[in-house]
Design a protein around this motif. Structure first.
Motif, PDB file in Angstrom:
ATOM      1  N   ALA A  43       0.827  -1.208   0.000  1.00 49.11           N
ATOM      2  CA  ALA A  43       0.000   0.000   0.000  1.00 49.11           C
ATOM      3  C   ALA A  43       0.862   1.260   0.000  1.00 49.11           C
ATOM      4  N   GLN A  44       1.937   1.240   0.781  1.00 46.69           N
ATOM      5  CA  GLN A  44       2.852   2.389   0.823  1.00 46.69           C
ATOM      6  C   GLN A  44       3.542   2.572  -0.516  1.00 46.69           C
ATOM      7  N   ASN A  45       3.896   1.467  -1.136  1.00 43.23           N
ATOM      8  CA  ASN A  45       4.545   1.498  -2.447  1.00 43.23           C
ATOM      9  C   ASN A  45       3.666   2.186  -3.478  1.00 43.23           C
ATOM     10  N   LEU A  46       2.362   1.849  -3.481  1.00 45.31           N
ATOM     11  CA  LEU A  46       1.428   2.451  -4.434  1.00 45.31           C
ATOM     12  C   LEU A  46       1.310   3.954  -4.194  1.00 45.31           C
ATOM     13  N   ALA A  47       1.164   4.350  -2.937  1.00 52.79           N
ATOM     14  CA  ALA A  47       1.024   5.776  -2.624  1.00 52.79           C
ATOM     15  C   ALA A  47       2.274   6.565  -2.982  1.00 52.79           C
ATOM     16  N   THR A  48       3.430   5.915  -2.907  1.00 54.65           N
ATOM     17  CA  THR A  48       4.685   6.602  -3.195  1.00 54.65           C
ATOM     18  C   THR A  48       4.750   7.078  -4.636  1.00 54.65           C
ATOM     19  N   TYR A  49       4.157   6.324  -5.559  1.00 52.99           N
ATOM     20  CA  TYR A  49       4.122   6.768  -6.960  1.00 52.99           C
ATOM     21  C   TYR A  49       3.430   8.129  -7.071  1.00 52.99           C
ATOM     22  N   PHE A  50       2.332   8.299  -6.338  1.00 52.99           N
ATOM     23  CA  PHE A  50       1.563   9.539  -6.426  1.00 52.99           C
ATOM     24  C   PHE A  50       2.200  10.665  -5.615  1.00 52.99           C
ATOM     25  N   ILE A 100      -5.209   5.756   4.527  1.00 45.67           N
ATOM     26  CA  ILE A 100      -4.163   6.226   5.436  1.00 45.67           C
ATOM     27  C   ILE A 100      -3.001   6.817   4.656  1.00 45.67           C
ATOM     28  N   PHE A 101      -2.538   6.094   3.631  1.00 47.61           N
ATOM     29  CA  PHE A 101      -1.378   6.572   2.877  1.00 47.61           C
ATOM     30  C   PHE A 101      -1.732   7.725   1.938  1.00 47.61           C
ATOM     31  N   ALA A 102      -3.031   7.974   1.743  1.00 56.15           N
ATOM     32  CA  ALA A 102      -3.431   9.166   0.989  1.00 56.15           C
ATOM     33  C   ALA A 102      -2.976  10.433   1.705  1.00 56.15           C
ATOM     34  N   SER A 103      -2.840  10.355   3.031  1.00 54.60           N
ATOM     35  CA  SER A 103      -2.402  11.528   3.787  1.00 54.60           C
ATOM     36  C   SER A 103      -0.990  11.947   3.400  1.00 54.60           C
ATOM     37  N   LEU A 104      -0.154  10.980   3.022  1.00 54.32           N
ATOM     38  CA  LEU A 104       1.204  11.320   2.584  1.00 54.32           C
ATOM     39  C   LEU A 104       1.179  12.151   1.315  1.00 54.32           C
ATOM     40  N   ILE A 105       0.235  11.815   0.437  1.00 51.68           N
ATOM     41  CA  ILE A 105       0.113  12.572  -0.817  1.00 51.68           C
ATOM     42  C   ILE A 105      -0.403  13.973  -0.528  1.00 51.68           C
ATOM     43  N   ALA A 106      -1.453  14.047   0.288  1.00 49.10           N
ATOM     44  CA  ALA A 106      -2.073  15.341   0.584  1.00 49.10           C
ATOM     45  C   ALA A 106      -1.119  16.288   1.298  1.00 49.10           C
ATOM     46  N   MET A 107      -0.331  15.756   2.212  1.00 47.53           N
ATOM     47  CA  MET A 107       0.549  16.605   3.017  1.00 47.53           C
ATOM     48  C   MET A 107       1.889  16.885   2.354  1.00 47.53           C
ATOM     49  N   SER A 108       2.126  16.303   1.190  1.00 60.05           N
ATOM     50  CA  SER A 108       3.417  16.508   0.531  1.00 60.05           C
ATOM     51  C   SER A 108       3.625  17.959   0.112  1.00 60.05           C
ATOM     52  N   ILE A 109       2.544  18.743   0.068  1.00 62.11           N
ATOM     53  CA  ILE A 109       2.672  20.166  -0.241  1.00 62.11           C
ATOM     54  C   ILE A 109       3.550  20.859   0.802  1.00 62.11           C
ATOM     55  N   PHE A 110       3.568  20.323   2.017  1.00 60.12           N
ATOM     56  CA  PHE A 110       4.359  20.928   3.086  1.00 60.12           C
ATOM     57  C   PHE A 110       5.734  20.296   3.241  1.00 60.12           C
ATOM     58  N   ASN A 111       6.102  19.490   2.275  1.00 61.15           N
ATOM     59  CA  ASN A 111       7.450  18.893   2.287  1.00 61.15           C
ATOM     60  C   ASN A 111       8.440  19.913   1.730  1.00 61.15           C
ATOM     61  N   ALA A 120       0.560   1.627   9.775  1.00 66.54           N
ATOM     62  CA  ALA A 120       0.575   2.535   8.625  1.00 66.54           C
ATOM     63  C   ALA A 120       0.417   3.990   9.074  1.00 66.54           C
ATOM     64  N   ILE A 121      -0.422   4.223  10.069  1.00 64.44           N
ATOM     65  CA  ILE A 121      -0.631   5.584  10.578  1.00 64.44           C
ATOM     66  C   ILE A 121       0.660   6.141  11.170  1.00 64.44           C
ATOM     67  N   VAL A 122       1.385   5.306  11.921  1.00 68.33           N
ATOM     68  CA  VAL A 122       2.643   5.762  12.510  1.00 68.33           C
ATOM     69  C   VAL A 122       3.671   6.071  11.420  1.00 68.33           C
ATOM     70  N   ILE A 123       3.707   5.252  10.370  1.00 74.61           N
ATOM     71  CA  ILE A 123       4.609   5.518   9.243  1.00 74.61           C
ATOM     72  C   ILE A 123       4.310   6.903   8.650  1.00 74.61           C
ATOM     73  N   CYS A 124       3.030   7.191   8.449  1.00 76.63           N
ATOM     74  CA  CYS A 124       2.639   8.485   7.889  1.00 76.63           C
ATOM     75  C   CYS A 124       2.992   9.631   8.839  1.00 76.63           C
ATOM     76  N   PHE A 125       2.798   9.404  10.136  1.00 74.42           N
ATOM     77  CA  PHE A 125       3.140  10.437  11.112  1.00 74.42           C
ATOM     78  C   PHE A 125       4.619  10.790  11.041  1.00 74.42           C
ATOM     79  N   GLY A 126       5.470   9.806  10.771  1.00 75.57           N
ATOM     80  CA  GLY A 126       6.902  10.053  10.685  1.00 75.57           C
ATOM     81  C   GLY A 126       7.253  11.080   9.623  1.00 75.57           C
ATOM     82  N   SER A 127       6.480  11.113   8.538  1.00 80.29           N
ATOM     83  CA  SER A 127       6.719  12.108   7.484  1.00 80.29           C
ATOM     84  C   SER A 127       5.961  13.398   7.747  1.00 80.29           C
TER      85      SER A 127
END
Length: 479
Positions: free
Chosen positions: A45-52, A119-130, A173-180
């Motif tokens: 699941a994380q792998n798929l979200a990473t593409y986006f 859950i991993f959609a949050s990584l995509i949404a929050m990437s604007i603040f990376n 998965a939530i903790v992984i997302c929190f790390g970023s």
């Protein structure tokens, strides 16, 4: 220019060392709690979200470092550059998140029926603040390290609080997302110290060409770094993905820590190339090559020699097939720091993005072909072999292009002494295996590591490796 590049390298290594220790400890716990299947589900699941996430960030994380490094001496230009890149990133993030939702809808028929996708959609949404590229452009590696340690300590606590059974894959998965996401939010809190927000005179178009070039290169890189897990997901079982993911994690976190030594080159080399200071460029690259190989060569060999004990201690006997996989993967500990920490820095900072793009495209094509040929026959070991052969190919092509940009003699006396000291390391670790009767994998691993490190360091000192002496003097171990 007041910041010490040596201190930056130390801080960046510290940052990545924390990134090594945290995944190793948590992976050991999570592997025993979730099992190979649970680890495989989260990795897929994380792998798929990473593409986006890649689409959302475009090539800004790489291009932004160079752009800020070159603009930081002019306050107004730096402010304008930051906001232009931020606005571009905002549009790309919205577009990427929409594409991700459409894909998940087409796969699952109901939007986010699999909680892991939501859950991993949050990584995509929050990437604007990376906006890590802003702090790297200012060479603020001390801040990056301290911030990262804080977030990882919190994540570490959350893992042990919420991941307790094999059904807790969503919490993991939530903790992984929190790390970023935690890093992103802390970055925002410090933003005013470096830039002021102004919408006057913005010119987004001037960044399109370099961003597209960097983005194209990022796509190619991600294809051959993510495709192995993607193809394993669809060609094999979740257990195979779990074996490969954990074996790959060990090798890559070691490789990334060493790559961090060279990663601090990007802002400094950008300035040197702008001022055409060829002498400083050659000196800097030569020194960093010697230091990187001094660390990467023994790590590569050490991982190979201790593979069985590493897997047993970190992940348990249920992951024993991963020992073979990690032996296939161990050359990456030496290859990745060279391509990412040296050659890519030369090509990106010198304005030769087209060469860099050609290199990673070559890697993408080679990886696709090798994965298709090898995964069906060797499963996770086939993916590992494909990754190593791909990275070897990328290194060869990058070296050829880098030598066109600036010719450097990489075979130095220090490099030779590192190789010779590695031979001593092999002999000593093999002697431990043959003549020291130990039945505890943990104790055996500790003895192998201690004997190997002491033997290697002794070899460097006896052979008078100048980079070894330099580092020991800087940390006040010798005078």
């Amino acid at each position: 220019m007041s910041k010490s590049i040596a201190k930056n390298a130390v801080f960046n290594m510290g940052y990545n060392a924390v990134s090594v220790i945290f995944p190793l400890v948590t992976s050991a716990y999570v592997a025993r709690t979730l099992g190979a299947s649970g680890v495989g589900e989260v990795s897929s699941a994380q792998n798929l979200a990473t593409y986006f996430t890649m689409i959302a960030t475009l090539g800004i994380p790489s291009y932004g470092v160079r752009a800020i490094a070159q603009a930081r001496i002019h306050k107004e230009e730096c402010n304008r550059t930051f906001l232009e890149l931020f606005v571009i990133n905002l549009f790309s993030t919205v577009f990427s998140l929409a594409c991700y939702a459409v894909l998940i809808l087409s796969l699952d028929k109901t939007l986010f029926s699999n909680p892991l996708h939501a859950i991993f959609a949050s990584l995509i949404a929050m990437s604007i603040f990376n906006i890590e590229w802003l702090y790297q452009g200012f060479e603020e590696y001390k801040y990056i390290t301290i911030r990262s340690i804080l977030i990882k300590i919190i994540s570490f606590i959350l893992i042990f609080l919420f991941v307790k059974t094999e059904d807790d894959v969503n919490y993991y998965a939530i903790v992984i997302c929190f790390g970023s996401v935690g890093n992103y939010l802390l970055n925002l809190s410090q933003l005013k110290k470096y830039v002021s927000i102004t919408f006057k005179g913005l010119d987004l178009k001037r960044h399109f060409k370099p961003i597209i070039t960097f983005f194209a290169a990022v796509i190619a890189v991600e294809v051959y770094t993510l495709l192995d897990v993607t193809m394993l997901t669809y060609m094999c079982h979740p257990e195979n993905v779990g074996y490969y993911s954990n074996a790959s994690k060990i090798v890559k976190i070691v490789a990334n820590t060493i790559t961090a030594i060279g990663a601090v080159l990007l802002p400094r080399l950008s300035l040197y190339f702008v001022s055409r200071n060829e002498k400083q460029i050659k000196k800097l690259i030569s020194n960093f090559f010697d230091v990187i190989t001094m660390f990467s060569l023994p790590c590569c060999i050490g991982i190979y020699l201790t593979a069985d004990e590493l897997i047993s201690v970190l992940f348990g006997t249920s992951f024993s097939p991963a020992a073979t996989t990690i032996r296939f993967l161990c050359p990456l500990a030496a290859l990745l720091p060279l391509s990412g920490g040296i050659f890519a820095q030369i090509l990106q900072t010198s304005g030769k993005e087209k060469y860099y793009f050609m290199c990673v495209c070559t890697g993408a094509v080679v990886n696709i072909v090798l994965n298709a040929l090898l995964i069906g026959r060797l499963q996770e070991n086939g993916a590992a072999l494909a990754s190593v052969l791909t990275e070897l190919c990328v290194n060869i092509v990058m070296l050829a292009f880098a030598q066109k940009v600036i010719h450097i003699d990489y075979i130095s006396r220090d490099f030779i002494t590192s190789l010779m000291s590695c031979a001593l390391l092999v002999v000593l670790v093999k002697m431990v295996n043959l003549f020291v009767p130990i039945h505890s994998d943990l104790l055996l691993l500790l003895i192998e590591v201690i004997v190997g490190v002491v033997g290697y360091l002794t070899g460097l000192l006896v052979l008078k490796n100048s980079k070894c002496y330099m580092i020991l003097k800087k940390i006040h171990i010798i005078k």
